[in-house]
Design a protein around this motif. Structure first.
Motif, PDB file in Angstrom:
ATOM      1  N   ASN A   1       0.710  -0.814   0.064  1.00 47.08           N
ATOM      2  CA  ASN A   1      -0.496  -0.500  -0.107  1.00 47.08           C
ATOM      3  C   ASN A   1       0.707   1.267  -0.273  1.00 47.08           C
ATOM      4  N   ALA A   2       2.051   0.855   0.162  1.00 44.88           N
ATOM      5  CA  ALA A   2       3.124   2.742  -0.121  1.00 44.88           C
ATOM      6  C   ALA A   2       2.760   3.565  -0.672  1.00 44.88           C
ATOM      7  N   LYS A   3       1.954   2.989  -2.371  1.00 47.60           N
ATOM      8  CA  LYS A   3       2.036   4.150  -3.233  1.00 47.60           C
ATOM      9  C   LYS A   3       0.190   4.795  -3.020  1.00 47.60           C
ATOM     10  N   ARG A   4      -0.368   4.617  -1.951  1.00 47.45           N
ATOM     11  CA  ARG A   4      -1.210   5.619  -1.415  1.00 47.45           C
ATOM     12  C   ARG A   4      -0.669   6.589   0.139  1.00 47.45           C
ATOM     13  N   ARG A   5       0.784   5.827   0.477  1.00 44.45           N
ATOM     14  CA  ARG A   5       1.076   6.880   1.800  1.00 44.45           C
ATOM     15  C   ARG A   5       1.631   8.541   1.025  1.00 44.45           C
ATOM     16  N   LEU A   6       0.893   9.520   1.365  1.00 47.40           N
ATOM     17  CA  LEU A   6       1.360  11.048   0.690  1.00 47.40           C
ATOM     18  C   LEU A   6       2.318  11.527   0.741  1.00 47.40           C
ATOM     19  N   SER A   7       3.261  10.297   1.219  1.00 44.42           N
ATOM     20  CA  SER A   7       4.817  11.235   1.288  1.00 44.42           C
ATOM     21  C   SER A   7       5.929  10.066  -0.273  1.00 44.42           C
ATOM     22  N   ALA A   8       4.353   9.666  -0.742  1.00 48.43           N
ATOM     23  CA  ALA A   8       4.998   8.728  -1.677  1.00 48.43           C
ATOM     24  C   ALA A   8       5.480   9.591  -3.224  1.00 48.43           C
ATOM     25  N   ASP A   9       5.886   8.183  -3.914  1.00 48.77           N
ATOM     26  CA  ASP A   9       6.564   9.592  -4.505  1.00 48.77           C
ATOM     27  C   ASP A   9       6.242  10.601  -5.895  1.00 48.77           C
ATOM     28  N   SER A  10       5.015   9.618  -6.168  1.00 51.86           N
ATOM     29  CA  SER A  10       3.864  10.308  -7.356  1.00 51.86           C
ATOM     30  C   SER A  10       3.554  11.490  -6.501  1.00 51.86           C
ATOM     31  N   PHE A  11       3.036  11.723  -5.663  1.00 53.71           N
ATOM     32  CA  PHE A  11       3.089  12.408  -4.449  1.00 53.71           C
ATOM     33  C   PHE A  11       3.982  13.848  -4.827  1.00 53.71           C
ATOM     34  N   LEU A  12       4.951  13.650  -4.665  1.00 57.39           N
ATOM     35  CA  LEU A  12       5.941  14.268  -4.085  1.00 57.39           C
ATOM     36  C   LEU A  12       6.322  14.944  -5.692  1.00 57.39           C
ATOM     37  N   ARG A  13       5.777  13.857  -6.474  1.00 58.28           N
ATOM     38  CA  ARG A  13       6.234  14.867  -7.860  1.00 58.28           C
ATOM     39  C   ARG A  13       4.868  15.896  -7.547  1.00 58.28           C
ATOM     40  N   GLN A  14       3.796  15.397  -7.505  1.00 54.34           N
ATOM     41  CA  GLN A  14       2.729  16.706  -7.463  1.00 54.34           C
ATOM     42  C   GLN A  14       2.876  18.095  -6.913  1.00 54.34           C
ATOM     43  N   TYR A  15       3.583  17.862  -4.735  1.00 50.24           N
ATOM     44  CA  TYR A  15       4.135  18.979  -4.425  1.00 50.24           C
ATOM     45  C   TYR A  15       4.796  19.528  -5.480  1.00 50.24           C
ATOM     46  N   ALA A  16       5.484  19.265  -6.088  1.00 48.28           N
ATOM     47  CA  ALA A  16       6.792  19.626  -6.315  1.00 48.28           C
ATOM     48  C   ALA A  16       6.211  20.993  -7.793  1.00 48.28           C
ATOM     49  N   ALA A  17       5.434  20.560  -8.631  1.00 51.62           N
ATOM     50  CA  ALA A  17       4.427  20.775  -9.526  1.00 51.62           C
ATOM     51  C   ALA A  17       3.556  22.169  -8.922  1.00 51.62           C
ATOM     52  N   ILE A  18       3.080  22.029  -7.766  1.00 52.42           N
ATOM     53  CA  ILE A  18       1.611  22.916  -7.001  1.00 52.42           C
ATOM     54  C   ILE A  18       2.141  23.859  -6.443  1.00 52.42           C
ATOM     55  N   LEU A  19       4.181  23.761  -5.923  1.00 51.04           N
ATOM     56  CA  LEU A  19       4.245  24.501  -4.930  1.00 51.04           C
ATOM     57  C   LEU A  19       5.136  26.234  -5.442  1.00 51.04           C
ATOM     58  N   LYS A  20       5.204  26.725  -5.331  1.00 49.62           N
ATOM     59  CA  LYS A  20       6.471  27.110  -5.542  1.00 49.62           C
ATOM     60  C   LYS A  20       7.888  27.567  -5.284  1.00 49.62           C
ATOM     61  N   PRO A  21       8.472  28.211  -6.334  1.00 47.21           N
ATOM     62  CA  PRO A  21      10.211  27.595  -6.650  1.00 47.21           C
ATOM     63  C   PRO A  21      10.633  27.152  -4.826  1.00 47.21           C
ATOM     64  N   ASP A  22      10.364  28.654  -3.763  1.00 47.47           N
ATOM     65  CA  ASP A  22      10.663  29.219  -2.399  1.00 47.47           C
ATOM     66  C   ASP A  22       9.280  28.322  -1.714  1.00 47.47           C
ATOM     67  N   GLY A  23       8.156  27.332  -2.110  1.00 46.06           N
ATOM     68  CA  GLY A  23       7.340  27.112  -1.065  1.00 46.06           C
ATOM     69  C   GLY A  23       7.916  26.091  -0.781  1.00 46.06           C
TER      70      GLY A  23
END
Ligand SMILES: C[S@@+](CC[C@H](N)C(=O)[O-])C[C@H]1O[C@@H](n2cnc3c(N)ncnc32)[C@H](O)[C@@H]1O
Length: 230
Positions: free
Chosen positions: A143-165
């Protein structure tokens, strides 16, 4: 801990005022949504803590808000900043929505959906700060993919955050904390703050979540880390 089903939640969500039903239409325009609903006179802070210094217009998003207490209290603490709480569970979202309608300030909204769709709700580099509070640990590897710190979530966070977010995480779960430290480190996110007993000292600048209040009362340590977008 499984959430008990709340019979009225879905009916309530149909009518909820602070629920954003079409989050995709606000991508890139969340500030406009908040600013268009501001009352003419600035809202008077309703707690003493609301006098904490904030940065006007900053956009915060909390994924997995549960019953919504954290974003509600943060929105009161920082009346000039904007807060979007996200929750996928019907019962938890219903409770959060009813609280937000009854006592929520205008700088707070709820999305009732799965965080995995976040990149349709927020434009690239739109968000200042992401909060993950007591996320489900999903201890089994399958179930690791469901964790909110799984790779797919990290990629989405990086995309929506500001550069200094930034992204702040709190948990009581040592295994999830360890996993998340490794995940963010491997993805190249600079670690800015870390604590293995965050509530050992007073932190009036950061609200307690419902889970956090319970664990703190039981004497459990709270792990917390803050990363900057890579
Ligand atoms: C353990 S609870 C913690 C609730 C709250 N943050 C607190 O600290 O009191 C985790 C919450 O995250 C929600 N959640 C888990 N994965 C999610 C996802 N992908 N999208 C939205 N919500 C999610 C769950 O439904 C649950 O309500």
């Amino acid at each position: 801990m499984r959430m008990r089903r709340v019979g009225w939640a879905v009916d309530y969500l149909d009518e909820a005022q602070k629920l954003v039903r079409d989050p995709e239409t606000h991508a890139g325009k969340w500030k406009e949504l908040f600013e268009s609903r501001k009352t003419e006179a600035p809202e008077a802070p309703d707690t003493e803590e609301a006098l904490l210094e904030g940065v006007p217009g900053r956009l915060h998003v909390e994924f997995g808000t549960g019953k919504g207490g954290y974003s509600l209290d943060m929105a009161r603490l920082y009346p000039e900043e904007y807060f979007v709480a996200v929750e996928k569970n019907d019962s938890a979202a219903g409770i959060a929505a009813s609280k937000y309608d009854a006592e929520g300030p205008e700088n707070l909204r709820l999305i009732w959906n799965d965080a995995r769709f976040m990149d349709t709700w927020f434009a690239p580099e739109e968000v200042d700060m992401i909060h993950l509070n007591f996320s489900d640990p999903w201890p089994k590897n399958r179930n690791a993919k469901r964790r909110l710190s799984a790779d797919s979530f990290l990629r989405q966070y990086a995309a929506i955050l500001k550069p200094d977010g930034k992204l702040a995480m709190k948990t009581d779960n040592a295994a999830l904390f360890e996993y998340s430290l490794l995940q963010f480190s491997r993805a190249g996110w600079p670690l800015q703050e870390i604590s293995v007993d965050f509530r050992r000292s007073e932190h009036p600048e950061d609200a307690m979540t419902e889970y956090e209040r319970k664990f703190t009362t039981e004497g459990k340590p709270i792990y917390r880390a803050v990363w900057r977008r890579k």
